[in-house]
Design an enzyme around this catalytic site. Structure first.
Site, PDB file in Angstrom:
ATOM      1  N   GLU A   1      12.645 -13.944  19.384  1.00 19.74           N
ATOM      2  CA  GLU A   1      12.456 -12.514  19.646  1.00 19.74           C
ATOM      3  C   GLU A   1      12.627 -12.183  21.126  1.00 19.74           C
ATOM      4  O   GLU A   1      11.675 -11.744  21.781  1.00 19.74           O
ATOM      5  CB  GLU A   1      11.043 -12.095  19.220  1.00 19.74           C
ATOM      6  CG  GLU A   1      10.775 -12.285  17.753  1.00 19.74           C
ATOM      7  CD  GLU A   1       9.319 -12.081  17.373  1.00 19.74           C
ATOM      8  OE1 GLU A   1       9.051 -11.829  16.202  1.00 19.74           O
ATOM      9  OE2 GLU A   1       8.451 -12.196  18.268  1.00 19.74           O
TER      10      GLU A   1
ATOM     11  N   ARG B   1       5.406  -2.670  37.103  1.00 21.39           N
ATOM     12  CA  ARG B   1       5.327  -4.131  37.016  1.00 21.39           C
ATOM     13  C   ARG B   1       4.894  -4.773  38.332  1.00 21.39           C
ATOM     14  O   ARG B   1       4.201  -5.786  38.335  1.00 21.39           O
ATOM     15  CB  ARG B   1       6.662  -4.720  36.538  1.00 21.39           C
ATOM     16  CG  ARG B   1       7.053  -4.246  35.132  1.00 21.39           C
ATOM     17  CD  ARG B   1       8.171  -5.071  34.531  1.00 21.39           C
ATOM     18  NE  ARG B   1       7.746  -6.418  34.240  1.00 21.39           N
ATOM     19  CZ  ARG B   1       7.961  -7.448  34.999  1.00 21.39           C
ATOM     20  NH1 ARG B   1       8.655  -7.322  36.127  1.00 21.39           N
ATOM     21  NH2 ARG B   1       7.500  -8.628  34.678  1.00 21.39           N
TER      22      ARG B   1
ATOM     23  N   CYS C   1       0.043   8.831  44.737  1.00 21.40           N
ATOM     24  CA  CYS C   1      -1.135   8.828  45.592  1.00 21.40           C
ATOM     25  C   CYS C   1      -1.930   7.563  45.380  1.00 21.40           C
ATOM     26  O   CYS C   1      -3.005   7.591  44.776  1.00 21.40           O
ATOM     27  CB  CYS C   1      -1.981  10.044  45.293  1.00 21.40           C
ATOM     28  SG  CYS C   1      -1.104  11.508  45.765  1.00 21.40           S
TER      29      CYS C   1
ATOM     30  N   TYR D   1      10.759  -3.353  30.217  1.00 25.86           N
ATOM     31  CA  TYR D   1       9.379  -3.013  30.530  1.00 25.86           C
ATOM     32  C   TYR D   1       9.230  -2.068  31.729  1.00 25.86           C
ATOM     33  O   TYR D   1       8.181  -2.040  32.360  1.00 25.86           O
ATOM     34  CB  TYR D   1       8.538  -4.276  30.740  1.00 25.86           C
ATOM     35  CG  TYR D   1       8.576  -5.208  29.551  1.00 25.86           C
ATOM     36  CD1 TYR D   1       7.964  -4.844  28.358  1.00 25.86           C
ATOM     37  CD2 TYR D   1       9.258  -6.419  29.594  1.00 25.86           C
ATOM     38  CE1 TYR D   1       8.022  -5.685  27.245  1.00 25.86           C
ATOM     39  CE2 TYR D   1       9.316  -7.256  28.487  1.00 25.86           C
ATOM     40  CZ  TYR D   1       8.697  -6.876  27.324  1.00 25.86           C
ATOM     41  OH  TYR D   1       8.749  -7.699  26.225  1.00 25.86           O
TER      42      TYR D   1
HETATM   43  N1  LLP Z   1       7.624 -11.312  20.579  1.00 22.06           N
HETATM   44  C1  LLP Z   1       6.333 -10.968  20.727  1.00 22.06           C
HETATM   45  C2  LLP Z   1       5.400 -11.209  19.635  1.00 22.06           C
HETATM   46  C3  LLP Z   1       5.895 -10.392  21.928  1.00 22.06           C
HETATM   47  O1  LLP Z   1       4.627 -10.071  22.078  1.00 22.06           O
HETATM   48  C4  LLP Z   1       6.824 -10.171  22.976  1.00 22.06           C
HETATM   49  C5  LLP Z   1       6.405  -9.579  24.227  1.00 22.06           C
HETATM   50  C6  LLP Z   1       8.171 -10.523  22.767  1.00 22.06           C
HETATM   51  C7  LLP Z   1       8.524 -11.098  21.565  1.00 22.06           C
HETATM   52  C8  LLP Z   1       9.230 -10.304  23.788  1.00 22.06           C
HETATM   53  O2  LLP Z   1       8.996 -11.013  24.962  1.00 22.06           O
HETATM   54  P1  LLP Z   1      10.151 -11.050  26.082  1.00 22.06           P
HETATM   55  O3  LLP Z   1      11.319 -11.840  25.522  1.00 22.06           O
HETATM   56  O4  LLP Z   1      10.544  -9.655  26.390  1.00 22.06           O
HETATM   57  O5  LLP Z   1       9.514 -11.717  27.239  1.00 22.06           O
HETATM   58  N2  LLP Z   1       4.994  -5.890  29.913  1.00 22.06           N
HETATM   59  C9  LLP Z   1       5.177  -7.266  30.312  1.00 22.06           C
HETATM   60  C10 LLP Z   1       5.692  -8.108  29.188  1.00 22.06           C
HETATM   61  C11 LLP Z   1       4.810  -8.044  27.966  1.00 22.06           C
HETATM   62  C12 LLP Z   1       5.398  -8.821  26.834  1.00 22.06           C
HETATM   63  C13 LLP Z   1       4.727  -8.458  25.571  1.00 22.06           C
HETATM   64  N3  LLP Z   1       5.221  -9.155  24.435  1.00 22.06           N
HETATM   65  C14 LLP Z   1       6.126  -7.317  31.508  1.00 22.06           C
HETATM   66  O6  LLP Z   1       6.532  -6.268  31.992  1.00 22.06           O
HETATM   67  O7  LLP Z   1       6.422  -8.401  32.025  1.00 22.06           O
END
Ligand code: LLP
Length: 463
Positions: A320, A360, A391, A421
């Site tokens: 994913e 981030r 602010c 993100y």
């Molecule tokens: N699968 C599940 C169950 C997840 O919870 C996530 C991300 C992904 C796949 C995808 O992960 P990726 O390949 O995008 O790393 N807001 C944070 C990242 C939070 C990720 C949440 N879950 C950031 O800006 O780094």
């Protein structure tokens, strides 16, 4: 655009002791292909272009700040994941990284599936025509309404996240006369090497059901007893922005061990495992991410080896990725406003956005790079901190970077690798209007998510 003169800022060597700064890049005009979308280049006038369009034109037509997304790059990365995993595996793009109807259509065309984690992400996917059976539904606290909607729509799988949810999904599916395909999300107890807020497989956090203490095995037992659920596999997501494959290795090992226990206890071999997302991307030139084909090879090898050792048929693998597909394909385009050289410290460069379009840096201490994009410059490097207009002193977009010392208000600068993100976590702090997402391809630009307007905000405020 105004280009007023201002005093040159302090030089890095004057303000930071040796060893406390990375030296500036040899050429501030160079655009490292590791962090910039693939069609980004600087034309002979020094202006950066993407998809064949100059950023100056984009700023004029669509305003700043704006997220600029390279469609060809997005499609190429999506395709690379699909090809790397082949027909014996499934790639679910994690919509939380960035979701819009255009993106859903690109994913559909490129043969990817989609992971959603809210009823509204699901609605977005369905409204763009993604077939429900190619959607996986996630979340640690799905509401009954959301579950009902997902089951009714016929999503390909629901990822069960708690004991209560197992019962809830089974009950709702039965009431609809359906048997819902599902996986159980487990926490394997791995400490992923990433920021604490985005690590998800250690035990002391809210996602999944722990392997420890036999809880995951108990969840499997319960799911297998319920008519409303067809248990198709086990799910593990260890965290996000991970470079080191060893966490996946341990996770695969533990997931396969559970599959073996299930086989031994129930006499069934679950046909699928999902190893989640989390693969890291380059935010700065110091990051070295792996290519999808290397990741696919490593994961396939790990799972095959573990299954052989456990004498299990190798299950169908799914992954994913979110960030690794969309992250590198976009940059945020800002106009420089105030420039404030702080004697003996650094120069603060304020842009017309900030933590409302990129939280981030404040939230995870994330590192980004930045470049002057509306022109080239031969001026000396100047140590800067790029900040927003909110602010709050934590309103930082890029903590430490170098820009040319002749930077002036009205210049355009861009922060690469903001595809994941950033828009999806954008806020209206200080009543900021969330920026548009502009997709560019083959010399054409179009808005795929429009800029919010004052009227949008005032409409919500019903007095
Ligand atoms: N699968 C599940 C169950 C997840 O919870 C996530 C991300 C992904 C796949 C995808 O992960 P990726 O390949 O995008 O790393 N807001 C944070 C990242 C939070 C990720 C949440 N879950 C950031 O800006 O780094």
């Amino acid at each position: 655009m105004s280009r007023s003169a201002h005093p040159a800022g302090p030089r890095y060597a004057d303000v930071l002791p040796e060893g406390h700064y990375s030296p500036p890049p040899a050429d501030l005009n160079a655009l490292d292909p590791k962090v910039w979308a693939r069609t980004v280049t600087r034309d002979e006038d020094g202006v950066v272009t993407v998809g064949g369009i100059a950023v100056t034109e984009l700023a004029e037509r669509f305003g700043t700040p704006a997220y600029v997304l390279d469609e060809a790059d997005f499609r190429a990365r999506a395709r690379a994941w699909r090809t790397a995993f082949g027909n014996d595996a499934d790639v679910f793009y994690a919509g939380k990284a960035f979701l819009s109807r255009a993106v859903v259509r690109w994913l559909d065309e490129e043969g990817l599936n989609l992971d959603v984690c809210s009823g509204t992400e699901l609605a977005t996917a369905l409204s763009a025509g993604m077939p429900a059976e190619r959607i996986a539904f996630h979340g640690n606290n799905k509401s009954e309404t959301e579950i009902h909607r997902a089951v009714e729509a016929g999503v390909g799988r629901i990822v069960l996240d708690s004991f209560q949810e197992i019962v809830r999904v089974a009950h709702i599916a039965q009431s609809l006369g359906k048997r819902q395909k599902a996986q159980i999300r487990i926490t394997v107890g791995v400490e992923a090497h990433t920021h604490e807020f985005i690590a998800t497989a250690h035990e002391d956090q809210k996602f999944g059901i722990p392997l420890a203490g036999g809880q995951a095995a108990e969840a499997v037992r319960r799911a297998l007893q319920l008519d409303g659920i067809e248990l198709i596999g086990i799910h593990s997501h260890i965290g996000s922005q991970i470079f080191d494959m060893s966490g996946f290795e341990v996770a695969a090992h533990r997931v396969v061990r559970l599959l073996k226990e299930i086989r031994d206890e129930h006499g069934i071999e679950l046909p699928e495992i999902d190893l989640g997302g989390g693969l890291g991307i380059a935010y700065t030139s110091d990051d070295d991410p792996r290519e999808p084909h290397e990741i696919a090879k490593a994961l396939n090898e790990i799972v095959t080896r573990e299954c052989e050792a456990a004498r299990l048929r190798t299950p169908r693998i799914s992954v994913e990725p979110g960030r690794a597909v969309v992250g590198p394909t976009a940059f945020t385009l800002y106009e420089v406003g105030t420039i404030k050289p702080l004697e003996g410290l650094r120069t603060y460069v304020s842009v017309d956005g900030g933590m409302s379009d990129n939280i981030r840096t404040a939230l995870y201490d994330a590192e980004y790079s930045v470049a002057l994009v509306s022109r080239a410059s031969d001026a000396a490097p100047m140590l800067v901190r790029v900040v927003g207009k909110h602010c709050e002193s934590g309103d930082i977009v890029v903590k430490d970077a170098f820009l040319p010392a002749d930077l002036a208000p009205g210049d355009l600068i861009a922060v690469p690798a903001t595809g994941a993100y950033c828009r999806s976590m954008a806020s209206n702090y200080n009543h900021a209007l969330r920026p548009p997402v502009v997709a560019v391809a083959d010399g054409e630009a179009r808005v795929i998510v429009r800029r919010e307007t004052e009227e949008d905000l005032l409409r919500l405020d019903v007095g």
